[in-house]
Design an enzyme around this catalytic site. Structure first.
Site, PDB file in Angstrom:
ATOM      1  N   ALA A   1      41.562  64.564  59.240  1.00  0.00           N
ATOM      2  CA  ALA A   1      42.606  65.178  59.920  1.00  0.00           C
ATOM      3  C   ALA A   1      42.638  64.870  61.420  1.00  0.00           C
ATOM      4  O   ALA A   1      41.683  65.869  62.086  1.00  0.00           O
ATOM      5  CB  ALA A   1      43.158  66.216  59.499  1.00  0.00           C
TER       6      ALA A   1
ATOM      7  N   LEU B   1      40.401  69.178  56.785  1.00  0.00           N
ATOM      8  CA  LEU B   1      41.613  69.847  57.487  1.00  0.00           C
ATOM      9  C   LEU B   1      41.149  70.923  58.456  1.00  0.00           C
ATOM     10  O   LEU B   1      41.954  71.311  59.298  1.00  0.00           O
ATOM     11  CB  LEU B   1      42.678  70.114  56.693  1.00  0.00           C
TER      12      LEU B   1
ATOM     13  N   TYR C   1      41.362  69.707  73.631  1.00  0.00           N
ATOM     14  CA  TYR C   1      41.657  69.507  72.061  1.00  0.00           C
ATOM     15  C   TYR C   1      41.662  67.988  71.852  1.00  0.00           C
ATOM     16  O   TYR C   1      41.252  67.457  70.919  1.00  0.00           O
ATOM     17  CB  TYR C   1      43.023  70.227  71.854  1.00  0.00           C
TER      18      TYR C   1
ATOM     19  N   GLY D   1      44.773  77.166  54.866  1.00  0.00           N
ATOM     20  CA  GLY D   1      45.691  77.035  55.956  1.00  0.00           C
ATOM     21  C   GLY D   1      47.164  76.637  55.415  1.00  0.00           C
ATOM     22  O   GLY D   1      47.354  76.382  54.485  1.00  0.00           O
ATOM     23  N   PHE D   2      47.870  76.301  56.679  1.00  0.00           N
ATOM     24  CA  PHE D   2      49.334  75.774  56.495  1.00  0.00           C
ATOM     25  C   PHE D   2      49.284  74.468  55.642  1.00  0.00           C
ATOM     26  O   PHE D   2      49.635  74.342  54.432  1.00  0.00           O
ATOM     27  CB  PHE D   2      50.059  75.773  57.709  1.00  0.00           C
ATOM     28  N   ILE D   3      48.947  73.394  56.239  1.00  0.00           N
ATOM     29  CA  ILE D   3      48.935  71.977  55.726  1.00  0.00           C
ATOM     30  C   ILE D   3      47.933  72.218  54.537  1.00  0.00           C
ATOM     31  O   ILE D   3      48.111  71.569  53.381  1.00  0.00           O
ATOM     32  CB  ILE D   3      48.511  71.000  56.571  1.00  0.00           C
TER      33      ILE D   3
END
Length: 357
Positions: A121, A80, A153, A14-16
């Site tokens: 995370a 994450l 969430y 993913g992004f991070i």
């Protein structure tokens, strides 16, 4: 454990996650990535795979035998993997809640069984509608009704944090929790409601930048390289065990001002178009007016300081949008020399939502 521990990074495509994988590999240690590629992309790991010392496993954190096997083969875990983004959370709340709670429980149980440290995370959504600030790690959670999907969430990530804390207290789990505020940078997709890549793409295409609500709601944005630097600094600190840390910027901006700055940065002819939350997400959607982190705790322990400001972030975002825009798309003016790299964000251009987690 050796001088270069073997890391398992869930959601590492993913992004991070992919940026963290790059940083961990650069330190010389082996890394295992577990990702189901539902939102992550193998392209994000292209550079990491060229380095060697990387193992990619296509699978889900809901697969208990697989997670148990991988955790047992690694020295440390960075969890994450999650369903993220306002758009996904509003449109698929049950799927998001299940992934975020059951997936974390699976990882935590495996880390406990094998005696592994886990960095978990979490998110600034933990604070809900608390618009006071700056928010410390002990600030109150202020949530709306459980019937409002937006807060599912926040609740799911709170369950994750509670699980980690209770496992720590009752079973001695070695865990650190990090709460990400708004993170921005290369490889971030505009497809999941992330406001800066969405705005940047709209500006590059000459489309209206869609701002939801009044536009006066304010947020802070931190470049992903600074986020990873903070993460790595905590991984190196035994004192971080059992603690929770905010990771974010305190450079605050309203969403309307953000839209105008991106238009200027892209030298675009785009305008700003405001849409009500009801029209965007349906009745009952709730947002917060302000969200600013207090990162005193992180700075005091590690000495961490962000190296990139909002201007740097916007330059990167516009460069990424130019790099992935269709050739036939109207691009106002070529980028400056420092805007030359491409980010490869995917997904079709759609209206940017309220600033997500």
């Amino acid at each position: 454990m050796t001088d270069h521990p073997k890391y398992l990074v869930t959601g590492g495509a993913g992004f991070i996650g992919s940026h963290l994988v790059d940083a961990l590999l650069a330190r010389g240690g082996p890394v295992v990535v577990l990702d189901d590629l539902s939102t992550g992309r193998l392209q994000n790991l292209a550079g990491a795979r060229e380095r060697g010392n990387l193992q990619f496993v296509h699978g889900s954190v809901l697969d208990e035998p697989l997670v148990d096997k991988l955790v047992g083969e690694c020295d440390r875990v960075v969890h994450l993997a999650a369903a993220v983004g306002v758009k996904l959370i509003v449109e698929q709340p049950l799927r998001s809640f299940t992934i975020n709670t059951k997936g974390t429980e699976t990882v935590i149980e495996a880390a406990y069984r094998h005696g592994r440290h886990v960095t978990l995370a979490s998110t600034s959504e933990i604070y809900g509608k608390n618009s006071s600030g700056p928010l410390t790690e002990m600030s109150d959670r202020v949530l709306g009704s459980p019937s409002v999907p937006r807060w599912s969430y926040s609740t799911a990530k709170a369950v994750d944090e509670i699980l980690a804390e209770l496992y720590r207290r009752e079973y001695g789990l070695r865990a650190t929790v990090v709460r990400f505020f708004n993170t921005v940078g290369p490889r971030q997709s505009p497809a999941y409601g992330m406001v800066i890549p969405r705005f940047a793409r709209q500006a590059v295409l000459g489309e209206p930048l869609t701002v939801y609500g009044t536009g006066r709601q304010s947020r802070c944005f931190l470049h992903v390289t600074d986020v990873v630097a903070a993460l790595v600094s905590l991984l190196d600190r035994p004192e971080a065990e059992g603690e929770t840390f905010n990771i974010g910027s305190d450079e605050e901006i309203s969403i309307l001002d953000l839209a105008e700055r991106i238009i200027a940065c892209a030298n675009s002819t785009s305008t700003v178009h405001r849409v009500s939350y009801t029209d965007a997400y349906g009745p009952g959607f709730e947002d917060m007016e302000r969200r600013v982190p207090d990162t005193t705790k992180l700075r005091a322990l590690t000495g961490w300081q962000p190296r990139r400001d909002l201007g740097d972030i916007l330059v990167d975002a516009v460069a990424d949008a130019r790099g992935e825009a269709p050739q036939q798309a109207p691009v106002a003016v070529p980028g400056r020399p420092d805007e030359g790299h491409a980010g490869g964000a995917d997904g079709r251009a759609v209206a940017a939502g309220p600033c997500p987690v």
